[in-house]
Structures are given as structure tokens and as C-alpha cells.
Design an enzyme around this catalytic site. Structure first.
Site, PDB file in Angstrom:
ATOM      1  N   CYS A 102       0.673  -1.253  -0.322  1.00 24.06           N
ATOM      2  CA  CYS A 102      -0.319   0.319   0.327  1.00 24.06           C
ATOM      3  C   CYS A 102       0.927   1.023   0.163  1.00 24.06           C
ATOM      4  CB  CYS A 102      -1.020  -0.486   1.341  1.00 24.06           C
ATOM      5  SG  CYS A 102      -2.049  -1.798   1.329  1.00 24.06           S
ATOM      6  N   HIS A 126      -3.699   6.320   0.560  1.00 22.43           N
ATOM      7  CA  HIS A 126      -4.112   5.166   0.740  1.00 22.43           C
ATOM      8  C   HIS A 126      -5.733   4.611   0.594  1.00 22.43           C
ATOM      9  CE1 HIS A 126      -4.331   0.842  -0.113  1.00 22.43           C
ATOM     10  NE2 HIS A 126      -4.338   0.507   1.467  1.00 22.43           N
ATOM     11  N   ASN A 137     -10.107  -1.852  -1.626  1.00 21.47           N
ATOM     12  CA  ASN A 137      -8.526  -1.797  -1.169  1.00 21.47           C
ATOM     13  C   ASN A 137      -7.695  -2.256  -2.243  1.00 21.47           C
ATOM     14  OD1 ASN A 137      -5.659  -1.448  -0.352  1.00 21.47           O
ATOM     15  ND2 ASN A 137      -6.032  -2.081   1.554  1.00 21.47           N
TER      16      ASN A 137
END
Lengths: 338, 77
Positions: free
Chosen positions: A114, A264, A294
Site C-alpha cells: 500500500c 491510500h 482496497n
């Protein structure tokens, strides 16, 4: 000479995992509650024979189709993934061939999650501003779905597959367009977001493939992705506000100078909490996980592209990017959007 | 924060009736005390007390009284 982001494209696999589908598989779960909390409606899931590199190639091809650049001009390919095609060769080398890039093109993989986009921008800036590259493709691509056990609702709910291709080129502009950077690493947190087996430390075996039920009713084996959500959340709370302050002080900017914050895109719960903690107004804090989940290293470029398409990111805007997660690894930077 | 106020905050996290928590409750007895509730609790403590809990310590907690102990002198009688 300055490194500048000139265009972003992304690609999503066709497969979808909706909340209704999750609700049907896990009837004990309140789908509405989960949706309200994490804000994710759909995750896109790669097909069985579809790799991160395949999505990355499709994203890159969009730049050539749009005329943003010629494939023969690309002189460096950076590929960020934790889902490579092979242990070796380097996936970026295979992609150079599949994309028909010049043989004088540099290509390498780097393994980050990430935080990967921020590190990729840092590497790209270094390569371009030292004259090692002029037209660079930074491709981020991930298929975490392949690491996840189908019975592990805790992570299936959160992660989606995707790829993004960012075209970064050199410009004669005197003003800095990407940077400065703040980086951070704390490997002691590695165990909290991990696929424990499959490397040389712990090879896969019949034993490692044994599926066990954790106390929360999630099924997984040692061969699957494991995430300790509360450890990751507290890591974020300890680290990210500090990094934001460091970046502001390094750049001599204040929170009010930033036109758009693109963090993020983990999920609504985490981002909303960080937003409030940092006192960032809602209209300056971009969120774009609803239709993707995600997507690890691709969340930031996807969000930038979406924000631009929606008119929320305009030429001249000062944007703060913050990436954080598996490693632990984190990074933050500023973009002067051109 | 007073202990009684803390109980009201906790009731929200646990989706329990107002006034139903008095300290001796075992957290596992609440259906709502799942991984998401633990995150919600961490977020609540971060917001109201400006304290970032240690996740490993929180994982050992069994009862409401243990949660109170975790916050030490941040909670008054």
C-alpha cells in the site's frame, strides 16, 4: 529538469464480488452494517488465469492507445507488485517484451504494497532527474484475491484486484512537480500483514495448507493472506498523522495550502477516522474505494484519475499523497498537478 | 472521562442498550464484540482520549473492567 506525471490509466478485472454475494456466503453477517462501516460496495476480482501483469499491460496499453506516449519512447519500466508471475525472471522484463518496449529500456520489479505508489514516484523522480530516464512507466498491479482463502471474510471484504499505469516524463520546468518525500519503515510489524509461506523462509507443505478457523469464524491456512486489523489500524494512527506533519514542515506548507488529500484508499472507516484526526475538511479529502475495494498499490493512482475525471483535481492543484501498510512501510509526498 | 460516561461510549460500540453496562460484563458475551467493534473501540479511544491503544494488549482484554484498567487514570470514578 523535473519529473512530471503526465497521465494515469487503470484497469480492472471483469470479475466482481458484491456485498450481496458476500452476504449469501456468510449469512451470519450483517452486510448493511459492513457496507456502512467500510464503504465498499464492489471488489473486482481477477480470473483464475489472469495475473497482475496482465492487468498492468492493459493499463499501459491505454496510454499508447490514447496517444499520451509512443511505446518506443518508454525508456524505463518500474513494476510494483507482490503478485509476480514467477520467482524469476523479473515480471517487468516479461512485460517489456509483451508491451513491445524498446530493448534499451530499463525494467525492474519492486515489492511493496500500500506504500508502493509513493516509493515508485520517488524512484521515478530519481531516475528522471538524474537523466537516467525520460519517459518512464510506473505500473502498480495486485491480485491479493489469489492470496486470500475464500472462507476469510475479514480480508475478502476489503481487498480488490486492479492495476494502474502512471506515465512520468521529464520536463524542462524549473519548479518541482513531485516531492519532497517522507518515508518510513518498521519491519517489526511484518507479521501483522503477511502471507507466511511460499518463500524460502517457510516453504509450502501439506502442513502449511491446513485450514484453520480463527476465533472470529474466518478460515485460512498458512498459505493465505493474514491481516491483524487492529494492529494495522493502531500502526496507522501512530504513524500517519506524524508523517503528514513531517511532510508539511519539510515543504514549508500548511494543511490549508493543500487542495486535495489522496491517501491510500484502505476503507471508509480508517480514512474517515484519519481525516477527522487531521482536521481535513471533507471536500478536500478524496475517497474512491466504493467500486473497487482496497487495491493495494493502485488505490492512489486510481483515486487521482477518478478525481481528475470528476473535476475534483485540476491543473495547478497541490495534492498530498500518503501510502501506508504491509511491511510496515509508509511514505508521503506532494504533487503539483499539471 | 468519568467511568459512567465511558460505559455509555462503550454501549455505543457494543450496540448495547443505554445503561446496560455496569462493569462486570464479559466482552465475548456481546454478539457485537467482533473485529470491527475492536477497531471502533480503538477509534473511539483515539478520538476521546487521544490515546492510541496497543493492539496486542487489547487482544488480552476479557471484561469491561479490563478495558477500564487499560485506560488507567484517563478514567475517573
Amino acid at each position: 529538469m523535473q519529473a512530471v506525471i503526465s497521465a494515469i490509466e487503470y484497469d480492472l478485472p471483469e470479475g466482481m464480488l458484491t456485498n450481496d454475494m458476500l452476504g449469501a456466503e456468510f449469512p451470519e453477517w450483517s452486510v448493511e452494517k459492513i457496507e456502512e462501516k467500510i464503504g465498499i460496495g464492489v471488489r473486482r476480482i481477477a480470473a483464475k488465469d489472469e495475473c497482475a501483469s496482465d492487468m498492468g499491460i492493459r493499463a499501459a496499453e491505454k496510454h499508447f492507445a490514447s496517444g499520451a506516449c509512443n511505446r518506443e519512447d518508454i525508456d524505463y519500466l518500474l513494476f510494483c507488485t507482490q503478485s509476480p508471475d514467477y520467482f524469476l525472471p523479473t515480471t517487468a522484463c516479461i512485460m517489456q517484451d509483451r508491451l513491445g518496449l524498446s530493448k534499451s529500456c530499463g525494467a525492474l520489479d519492486f515489492n511493496l504494497g500500500c506504500s508502493g505508489y509513493i516509493y515508485g514516484l520517488g524512484l521515478a523522480k530519481g531516475l528522471i532527474e538524474t537523466g537516467q530516464a525520460r519517459h518512464l512507466l510506473l505500473i502498480t498491479a495486485e491480485t491479493y484475491s489469489k492470496h486470500i482463502h475464500p472462507g476469510d471474510k475479514s480480508v475478502r471484504t476489503l481487498f480488490g484486484d486492479a492495476a494502474a499505469a502512471t506515465l512520468i516524463q521529464s520536463s524542462d520546468d524549473a519548479e518541482m512537480k513531485i516531492g519532497p518525500f517522507v518515508y518510513g519503515t518498521d519491519g517489526s510489524g511484518g507479521k501483522n500483514l503477511i502471507v507466511p509461506t511460499g518463500g524460502f523462509r517457510t516453504p509450502r507443505s501439506d502442513e502449511s495448507a491446513q485450514v484453520v478457523d480463527d476465533e472470529q469464524g474466518n478460515l485460512r491456512s498458512q498459505d493465505n493472506l493474514y491481516m491483524n486489523g487492529s494492529e494495522i489500524f493502531t500502526f496507522t494512527l501512530r504513524t500517519i498523522p506524524k508523517s503528514v506533519k513531517e511532510l508539511l514542515s519539510l515543504s514549508g506548507k500548511s494543511l490549508e495550502d493543500i487542495d486535495l488529500f489522496v491517501f491510500h484508499q484502505a476503507n471508509k472507516f480508517m480514512l474517515e477516522h484519519l481525516r477527522k484526526k487531521l482536521n481535513v475538511p471533507e471536500d478536500k479529502f478524496y475517497m474512491s474505494f466504493k467500486n473497487y475495494g482496497n487495491t493495494v498499490s493502485s488505490t492512489i493512482p486510481i483515486a487521482l484519475k477518478d478525481a481528475q475525471s470528476e473535476g475534483k483535481l485540476k491543473s495547478g492543484d497541490l495534492v498530498m499523497l500518503v501510502g501506508f501498510g504491509v511491511g510496515y512501510s509508509w511514505g508521503a509526498t506532494l504533487l503539483h498537478w499539471v | 472521562m468519568k467511568k459512567s460516561e465511558f460505559y455509555r461510549e462503550l454501549e455505543e460500540v457494543l450496540e448495547a442498550d443505554s445503561g446496560s453496562i455496569s462493569g462486570d460484563e464479559v466482552l465475548a458475551d456481546f454478539d457485537a464484540w467482533d473485529s470491527l467493534a475492536v477497531l471502533t473501540f480503538i477509534a473511539m479511544v483515539d478520538e476521546k482520549f487521544e490515546v492510541t491503544l496497543t493492539a496486542s494488549k487489547l487482544a488480552l482484554v476479557k471484561t469491561v473492567t479490563d478495558l477500564v484498567a487499560l485506560l488507567g487514570d484517563k478514567i475517573t470514578v
